[in-house]
Design a protein around this motif. Structure first.
Motif, PDB file in Angstrom:
ATOM      1  N   UNK A 189      31.569  45.983  16.449  1.00  0.00           N
ATOM      2  CA  UNK A 189      32.420  47.177  16.521  1.00  0.00           C
ATOM      3  C   UNK A 189      32.090  48.066  17.713  1.00  0.00           C
ATOM      4  N   UNK A 190      31.562  47.481  18.799  1.00  0.00           N
ATOM      5  CA  UNK A 190      31.232  48.305  19.965  1.00  0.00           C
ATOM      6  C   UNK A 190      31.772  47.738  21.268  1.00  0.00           C
ATOM      7  N   UNK A 191      31.685  46.433  21.468  1.00  0.00           N
ATOM      8  CA  UNK A 191      32.122  45.823  22.725  1.00  0.00           C
ATOM      9  C   UNK A 191      33.629  45.665  22.748  1.00  0.00           C
ATOM     10  N   UNK A 209      23.150  40.458  21.078  1.00  0.00           N
ATOM     11  CA  UNK A 209      23.416  41.885  20.874  1.00  0.00           C
ATOM     12  C   UNK A 209      24.332  42.098  19.686  1.00  0.00           C
ATOM     13  N   UNK A 210      25.347  41.252  19.575  1.00  0.00           N
ATOM     14  CA  UNK A 210      26.357  41.419  18.537  1.00  0.00           C
ATOM     15  C   UNK A 210      25.734  41.298  17.150  1.00  0.00           C
ATOM     16  N   UNK A 211      24.927  40.271  16.945  1.00  0.00           N
ATOM     17  CA  UNK A 211      24.306  40.061  15.641  1.00  0.00           C
ATOM     18  C   UNK A 211      23.337  41.185  15.307  1.00  0.00           C
ATOM     19  N   UNK A 212      22.597  41.660  16.328  1.00  0.00           N
ATOM     20  CA  UNK A 212      21.645  42.753  16.093  1.00  0.00           C
ATOM     21  C   UNK A 212      22.387  44.035  15.728  1.00  0.00           C
ATOM     22  N   UNK A 214      25.403  44.319  14.452  1.00  0.00           N
ATOM     23  CA  UNK A 214      26.043  44.166  13.149  1.00  0.00           C
ATOM     24  C   UNK A 214      25.025  44.370  12.022  1.00  0.00           C
ATOM     25  N   UNK A 215      23.797  43.853  12.221  1.00  0.00           N
ATOM     26  CA  UNK A 215      22.743  44.017  11.212  1.00  0.00           C
ATOM     27  C   UNK A 215      22.379  45.488  11.041  1.00  0.00           C
ATOM     28  N   UNK A 216      22.274  46.211  12.171  1.00  0.00           N
ATOM     29  CA  UNK A 216      21.936  47.630  12.110  1.00  0.00           C
ATOM     30  C   UNK A 216      23.014  48.409  11.383  1.00  0.00           C
ATOM     31  N   UNK A 217      24.286  48.091  11.685  1.00  0.00           N
ATOM     32  CA  UNK A 217      25.385  48.786  11.023  1.00  0.00           C
ATOM     33  C   UNK A 217      25.392  48.506   9.526  1.00  0.00           C
ATOM     34  N   UNK A 218      25.143  47.259   9.144  1.00  0.00           N
ATOM     35  CA  UNK A 218      25.128  46.911   7.731  1.00  0.00           C
ATOM     36  C   UNK A 218      24.001  47.634   7.010  1.00  0.00           C
TER      37      UNK A 218
END
Length: 231
Positions: A189-191, A209-212, A214-218
């Motif tokens: 939800x950023x790029x 970056x995407x997986x990291x 997404x994990x932080x957001x979750x």
């Protein structure tokens, strides 16, 4: 590209990503006396929003800042006549090779929609080391600009009507012409990307970056709303 020698100069962050400009080999020496930076220019004649390379004398400060393409034209071709402007033939405003610059009547110029694939700028940026490519995914400082392309700061940024972004794929220079025009990666939800082709080509670098993200957001959503004891 093996027979072509170019300079790739890091400009800094603008429009949501780290920007570079390419210049001819003979102009690499400019970095000894000039500082380079990116600026977003908003054309008031409806020609759109683009990121340009600006330079200023290190000893004299930003008061001497000017468009790199204008400076190079003055250096090699002379004075820019009244009612004329220097434009980039391929529409990539950070491709400042002399062969990519031309003079045209301001009223006759129309913005070129660029394709990032298959041009010299694309090839040059693809040669960057992986650590510079991954730099795209460091914490981003969002910059906002007014109708004249002047960067806002502090309270002005908070009041800014919109923030415009370039496609996150490093070789691509397509930029939003209105806020929210580009699709956002559904996972992090950023790029932002101008289309599916760029998003797919960027996945190998974006994946980590995407997986990291997404994990932080979750995790944030989980900790922000604790379960009710009644559930």
């Amino acid at each position: 590209m093996s027979h072509i020698k170019l300079g790739i100069v890091r400009l800094g962050t603008a429009a949501g990503k780290v920007k570079y400009t390419i210049i001819d080999e003979d102009d690499i020496s400019l970095i000894e006396n000039f500082a380079f930076e990116p600026r977003v220019d908003i054309d008031r004649n409806g020609l759109g929003v683009r990121v340009y390379a600006y330079v200023y004398l290190i000893k004299e400060g930003k008061e001497t800042a000017q468009c790199l393409h204008n400076m190079l034209w003055h250096k090699y071709r002379g004075v820019i006549p009244h009612d004329f402007k220097v434009v980039h033939k391929n529409g990539i405003t950070v491709d400042n090779r002399l062969d990519n610059l031309e003079l045209t009547k301001s009223m006759n110029y129309t913005r070129i929609t660029t394709s990032c694939h298959g041009n010299l700028y694309y090839t040059a940026i693809c040669q960057l080391p992986d650590d510079l490519i991954h730099e795209q995914f460091n914490d981003r400082v969002t910059r906002t600009y007014d109708a004249n392309g002047v960067q806002s700061s502090g309270a002005e940024s908070e009041r800014s009507v919109e923030s415009l972004y370039e496609c996150r794929y490093p070789p691509c220079s397509n930029m939003e012409q209105q806020s929210g025009q580009f699709a956002v990666c559904g996972r992090c939800r950023s790029s932002r990307y101008c289309g599916n082709i760029c998003q797919q080509k960027d996945w190998s670098a974006h994946r980590k970056h995407c997986c990291r993200a997404a994990h932080v957001q979750k995790h944030s959503r989980t900790t922000a709303v604790p379960d009710s004891p009644d559930r």
